[in-house]
Design an enzyme around this catalytic site. Structure first.
Site, PDB file in Angstrom:
ATOM      1  N   GLY A   1      -1.923  95.177 -58.919  1.00  0.00           N
ATOM      2  CA  GLY A   1      -2.426  95.373 -57.589  1.00  0.00           C
ATOM      3  C   GLY A   1      -2.012  96.585 -56.799  1.00  0.00           C
ATOM      4  O   GLY A   1      -2.222  96.613 -55.590  1.00  0.00           O
TER       5      GLY A   1
ATOM      6  N   CYS B   1     -33.518  94.001 -50.874  1.00  0.00           N
ATOM      7  CA  CYS B   1     -34.159  93.426 -49.692  1.00  0.00           C
ATOM      8  C   CYS B   1     -33.158  92.549 -48.955  1.00  0.00           C
ATOM      9  O   CYS B   1     -33.189  91.313 -49.053  1.00  0.00           O
ATOM     10  CB  CYS B   1     -35.384  92.639 -50.107  1.00  0.00           C
ATOM     11  SG  CYS B   1     -36.562  93.701 -50.926  1.00  0.00           S
ATOM     12  N   GLU B   2     -32.253  93.209 -48.253  1.00  0.00           N
ATOM     13  CA  GLU B   2     -31.106  92.535 -47.659  1.00  0.00           C
ATOM     14  C   GLU B   2     -30.513  93.535 -46.663  1.00  0.00           C
ATOM     15  O   GLU B   2     -30.164  94.642 -47.053  1.00  0.00           O
ATOM     16  CB  GLU B   2     -30.112  92.282 -48.799  1.00  0.00           C
ATOM     17  CG  GLU B   2     -29.043  91.302 -48.586  1.00  0.00           C
ATOM     18  CD  GLU B   2     -29.529  89.874 -48.758  1.00  0.00           C
ATOM     19  OE1 GLU B   2     -29.250  89.112 -47.837  1.00  0.00           O
ATOM     20  OE2 GLU B   2     -30.195  89.552 -49.751  1.00  0.00           O
TER      21      GLU B   2
ATOM     22  N   PRO C   1      -2.053  95.920 -64.067  1.00  0.00           N
ATOM     23  CA  PRO C   1      -2.875  96.810 -63.247  1.00  0.00           C
ATOM     24  C   PRO C   1      -4.340  96.774 -63.677  1.00  0.00           C
ATOM     25  O   PRO C   1      -4.639  96.760 -64.869  1.00  0.00           O
ATOM     26  CB  PRO C   1      -2.284  98.194 -63.541  1.00  0.00           C
ATOM     27  CG  PRO C   1      -1.739  98.076 -64.935  1.00  0.00           C
ATOM     28  CD  PRO C   1      -1.246  96.648 -65.058  1.00  0.00           C
TER      29      PRO C   1
ATOM     30  N   ARG D   1      -7.399  97.812 -60.988  1.00  0.00           N
ATOM     31  CA  ARG D   1      -7.955  98.854 -60.144  1.00  0.00           C
ATOM     32  C   ARG D   1      -7.285 100.220 -60.349  1.00  0.00           C
ATOM     33  O   ARG D   1      -7.966 101.243 -60.466  1.00  0.00           O
ATOM     34  CB  ARG D   1      -7.773  98.397 -58.699  1.00  0.00           C
ATOM     35  CG  ARG D   1      -8.278  99.277 -57.610  1.00  0.00           C
ATOM     36  CD  ARG D   1      -7.758  98.749 -56.255  1.00  0.00           C
ATOM     37  NE  ARG D   1      -7.879  97.304 -56.151  1.00  0.00           N
ATOM     38  CZ  ARG D   1      -8.937  96.669 -55.661  1.00  0.00           C
ATOM     39  NH1 ARG D   1      -9.945  97.341 -55.187  1.00  0.00           N
ATOM     40  NH2 ARG D   1      -8.972  95.346 -55.620  1.00  0.00           N
TER      41      ARG D   1
ATOM     42  N   TYR E   1     -14.371  97.289 -60.250  1.00  0.00           N
ATOM     43  CA  TYR E   1     -15.123  96.249 -59.526  1.00  0.00           C
ATOM     44  C   TYR E   1     -16.485  96.726 -59.041  1.00  0.00           C
ATOM     45  O   TYR E   1     -16.963  96.298 -57.990  1.00  0.00           O
ATOM     46  CB  TYR E   1     -14.282  95.690 -58.365  1.00  0.00           C
ATOM     47  CG  TYR E   1     -12.929  95.177 -58.819  1.00  0.00           C
ATOM     48  CD1 TYR E   1     -12.836  94.047 -59.617  1.00  0.00           C
ATOM     49  CD2 TYR E   1     -11.756  95.848 -58.490  1.00  0.00           C
ATOM     50  CE1 TYR E   1     -11.610  93.589 -60.055  1.00  0.00           C
ATOM     51  CE2 TYR E   1     -10.522  95.394 -58.932  1.00  0.00           C
ATOM     52  CZ  TYR E   1     -10.453  94.259 -59.711  1.00  0.00           C
ATOM     53  OH  TYR E   1      -9.242  93.813 -60.155  1.00  0.00           O
TER      54      TYR E   1
HETATM   55  C1  PLP Z   1      -7.307  90.968 -60.433  1.00  0.00           C
HETATM   56  C2  PLP Z   1      -5.979  90.686 -60.993  1.00  0.00           C
HETATM   57  C3  PLP Z   1      -5.105  91.739 -61.281  1.00  0.00           C
HETATM   58  C4  PLP Z   1      -5.442  93.174 -61.011  1.00  0.00           C
HETATM   59  O1  PLP Z   1      -5.551  93.511 -59.679  1.00  0.00           O
HETATM   60  P1  PLP Z   1      -5.905  95.029 -59.300  1.00  0.00           P
HETATM   61  O2  PLP Z   1      -5.941  95.092 -57.854  1.00  0.00           O
HETATM   62  O3  PLP Z   1      -7.227  95.317 -59.926  1.00  0.00           O
HETATM   63  O4  PLP Z   1      -4.838  95.870 -59.932  1.00  0.00           O
HETATM   64  C5  PLP Z   1      -3.904  91.424 -61.868  1.00  0.00           C
HETATM   65  N1  PLP Z   1      -3.554  90.144 -62.147  1.00  0.00           N
HETATM   66  C6  PLP Z   1      -4.366  89.108 -61.858  1.00  0.00           C
HETATM   67  C7  PLP Z   1      -3.939  87.741 -62.196  1.00  0.00           C
HETATM   68  C8  PLP Z   1      -5.592  89.352 -61.282  1.00  0.00           C
HETATM   69  O5  PLP Z   1      -6.384  88.319 -60.999  1.00  0.00           O
END
Ligand code: PLP
Length: 433
Positions: free
Chosen positions: A250, A363-364, A293, A295, A392
């Site tokens: 994250g 159409c939104e 990781p 994102r 994503y």
């Molecule tokens: C989505 C997720 C991640 C990755 O999160 P990012 O923000 O994409 O790095 C890691 N672990 C779990 C369990 C997740 O659901």
């Protein structure tokens, strides 16, 4: 620019990974997802090298492949020595079809069906991250049927608010994911895992949330404090030694110029030191540490190109530019109000006098890519680029309004090639009887 792989060439055209985006738009058509393969590899190495140095053998990163799941990405992860996280039979099938070494995968999700569990086991998924006691029992049942012991981690909720968007905060006590420590339920979860002979308990997992800008490392340090204290208490009471602590994923990425940079290696180093001190204080062994990781591996390796269509000015109200894609290929503004940087690929040298909502073709009214964007003299036929779309976007794309998904074009060493072809109208009809 928000990332080093974005630039402008002598012709005044936007470049991505050193290549002219107008040329790419002409060659592949729009809308198109571009992915900078070198940037993906660079991001992987930020983690693998720092983890190897700070944590040593057995620790590592699993790419959370829900961020972008297609065969070629699993090949890159295998080459870069990354494990992968998988959350559905579809992701498992994609990784397996790419030849990914499945023993390096973890199976996640808050509601794995019996069929999912059986399929994952038959496909050789290395580790299950169990979300509840009933799920542990279902994993145990499938493992027993196959005469094997299945490696498991237990997903716990440490009760932390990562100060990110509500929809992507996952470590709070009231989360739909995992079992809470604060309520005392996590202890029963561990007891159940230890009592089921078809399970090999490796340790614990937590994931506090996504898009965490954690310059002082406080969110992960808080999670480590709670997880390590829990591991110490369980060891004292039941003798179970945590071998693996999976601390989730994250780290945040830069969607706009105002987003901060996260120094990932510095954060990982600080966390390693923090965990070592905790282990010493609690008198438990330093666990192997896994990261997840998603994102931060792929987001800044992506860019979407669109062709502008209708330009509409409503004097005294607002202006719109419509593009040939929309929430069907990037639903993130509609879902979370996510910020994006939008550039006019052929007008990089021109000053913008007006602002426009960049909207899609669905159409939104909520089909907005990004509101209130400064764009120089937009005209039908202009190429608009949305930056940082590697995470994503493709993975959340839909066929809403029966719009085919765009292709994924990989850019590498001055070359380009198609990793996922554009969906056709025949593809759209292929499931209808
Ligand atoms: C989505 C997720 C991640 C990755 O999160 P990012 O923000 O994409 O790095 C890691 N672990 C779990 C369990 C997740 O659901």
């Amino acid at each position: 620019m928000i990332c080093e792989n974005i630039g402008v060439n002598d012709a005044g055209h936007l470049t991505f990974a050193g290549q002219d985006t107008l040329f790419l738009a002409r060659q592949y058509g729009t809308p198109v997802y571009l992915m900078d393969e070198e940037r993906i590899r660079y991001n992987c190495r930020l983690y693998t090298q720092a983890i190897a140095e700070a944590f040593g053998p057995g620790s590592g990163a699993h790419y959370a492949s829900k961020a972008a799941s297609f065969k070629h990405i699993y090949r890159i992860m295998a080459q870069e020595g990354m494990g992968v996280d998988l959350v559905s039979p579809g992701e498992i099938a994609t990784a397996a079809a790419a030849g990914f070494p499945m023993e390096h995968s973890c199976f996640h999700g808050n509601n794995k069906t019996d069929w999912d569990i059986a399929y994952a086991m038959d496909m050789g998924v290395g580790c299950f991250v169990a979300d509840s006691i009933t799920e542990l029992e279902a994993i145990h049942a499938q493992a027993s049927k196959r005469g094997r012991r299945q490696k498991v981690l237990l997903r716990l909720t440490p009760g932390i608010d990562p100060h990110t968007y509500e929809a992507v905060a996952t470590g709070k006590v009231d989360s739909k994911f995992g079992v809470a420590i604060e309520t005392g339920q996590a202890e029963g979860f561990v007891k159940a895992a230890l009592e089921l002979p078809g399970l090999e308990l490796l340790g614990y997992h937590c994931h506090v949330g996504s898009q965490v800008f954690d310059s002082e490392g406080s969110v992960y340090h808080d999670a480590a404090d709670i997880m390590m204290a829990f591991a110490g208490a369980i060891q004292a009471k039941y003798g179970f030694r945590m071998e693996v602590l999976d601390i989730g994923g994250g780290y945040g990425v830069r969607y706009t110029e105002s987003d901060p940079y996260v120094d990932i290696p510095a954060n990982l180093n600080a966390l390693a030191a923090h965990l070592r001190a905790l282990a010493q204080k609690l008198g438990i062994a330093m666990p192997k540490v896994w990261f997840e990781p998603g994102r931060s591996i792929v987001a800044d390796a992506g860019m979407t190109l669109y062709t502008a269509g209708t330009v509409k000015r409503i004097p005294g109200y607002k202006n719109y530019v419509s593009v040939d894609g929309g929430m069907s290929d990037n639903p993130r503004f509609a879902l979370y109000g996510s910020a994006y940087t939008v550039l006019s690929a052929g007008r990089m040298g021109q000053q913008a006098q007006e602002r426009f909502d960049v909207v899609g073709r669905c159409c939104e009214s909520g089909d907005v890519i990004q509101p209130d964007v400064a764009l120089p003299q937009p005209q039908r036929g202009d190429i608009l680029a949305v930056c940082t779309t590697g995470a994503y976007n493709y993975s959340m794309a839909s066929n809403y309004n029966r719009i085919p998904r765009p292709p994924i074009v990989m850019l590498s060493g001055g070359e380009s090639y198609v990793a996922v072809r554009r969906e056709t109208l025949e593809d759209l009809l292929s499931c209808d009887v």
